[in-house]
Design a protein around this motif. Sequence first.
Motif, mmCIF file in Angstrom:
data_model
loop_
_atom_site.group_PDB
_atom_site.id
_atom_site.type_symbol
_atom_site.label_atom_id
_atom_site.label_comp_id
_atom_site.label_asym_id
_atom_site.label_seq_id
_atom_site.Cartn_x
_atom_site.Cartn_y
_atom_site.Cartn_z
ATOM 1 N N SER A 226 -9.735 2.469 -10.673
ATOM 2 C CA SER A 226 -8.592 2.124 -10.939
ATOM 3 C C SER A 226 -8.827 2.230 -12.755
ATOM 4 N N ALA B 34 -11.523 0.465 -5.017
ATOM 5 C CA ALA B 34 -10.059 1.224 -5.825
ATOM 6 C C ALA B 34 -9.998 0.164 -7.436
ATOM 7 N N LEU C 62 -10.976 -2.551 -1.794
ATOM 8 C CA LEU C 62 -10.174 -2.751 -2.310
ATOM 9 C C LEU C 62 -10.748 -2.978 -3.343
ATOM 10 N N GLN D 126 -2.968 -7.295 -4.050
ATOM 11 C CA GLN D 126 -3.129 -7.347 -2.428
ATOM 12 C C GLN D 126 -4.913 -7.936 -2.494
ATOM 13 N N TRP D 127 -5.295 -8.002 -4.026
ATOM 14 C CA TRP D 127 -6.476 -8.701 -3.647
ATOM 15 C C TRP D 127 -6.654 -10.185 -3.452
ATOM 16 N N GLU E 235 1.770 1.899 -3.541
ATOM 17 C CA GLU E 235 0.650 2.105 -3.946
ATOM 18 C C GLU E 235 0.358 3.642 -4.075
ATOM 19 N N GLN F 112 -2.826 -3.377 -6.912
ATOM 20 C CA GLN F 112 -3.989 -3.470 -5.666
ATOM 21 C C GLN F 112 -4.898 -5.174 -6.103
ATOM 22 N N GLN G 11 0.482 -1.497 -0.329
ATOM 23 C CA GLN G 11 0.088 -0.091 0.072
ATOM 24 C C GLN G 11 0.733 0.783 -0.743
#
Length: 219
Positions: free
Chosen positions: A107, A103, A100, A186-187, A10, A183, A7
């Motif tokens: 994006s 986000a 997420l 992270q997901w 990011e 992202q 993050q």
Amino acid sequence: MALPWLQRAELALFAAAFLCGAVAAAALTRTQGSFSGSCPLYGVVSLNRSSLALSRPSAPSLCYFVAGASGLLALYCLLLLLFWVYSSCIEDSHRGRIGLRVALAISAIAIFLVLVSACVLRFGTSSLCKSITSLNATISCSEAQKIPWTPPGTALQFYSNLHNAENSSWVNLVLWCMVLVLQVVQWKSEATPYPPLESGDSEWSSETDALFGPRLSHS
């Protein structure tokens, strides 16, 4: 609470995307202002004696769209940076699965808008330059900045500004793609379940020993 390193990376990309979006929006707005509010993208230039004039500009809404999309995304990046700086210092900085998802959707929309804006700048500037060079008054758009325009004071550094806006948009597109990749990582890390503990694992043994006491070995 410190932010996870993914993050933090990011947010660093968001800071760079903010700068690129702001540069693109400012450069295009400055160019449109130098043409008295007319949009030069895909415009047609005519020769009036020894000076050039934008005889058929595009609809102003075209430049408004490109500058507005770049500016709004830059504002979004800035607000997001401020929010996460505040959250990491004051509140819980963990972002859940719903956050997420939102986000990722933003994006994907941002990538589409930046791609459209970059293509409009690329092909719109190319069409304008072809119209200028076809008059045989100059050999390039950069040289056309040195030729007088009608009315006086029009098209000040127009090609440099359009070129900067286009380059900033392409860099912005790469940055948003990198944001989307981070992202997605992270997901997937959030969605990966922890494997269940088995009776032979050391963690299982330590937990059962803490609850029921150590087991005696039988000889």
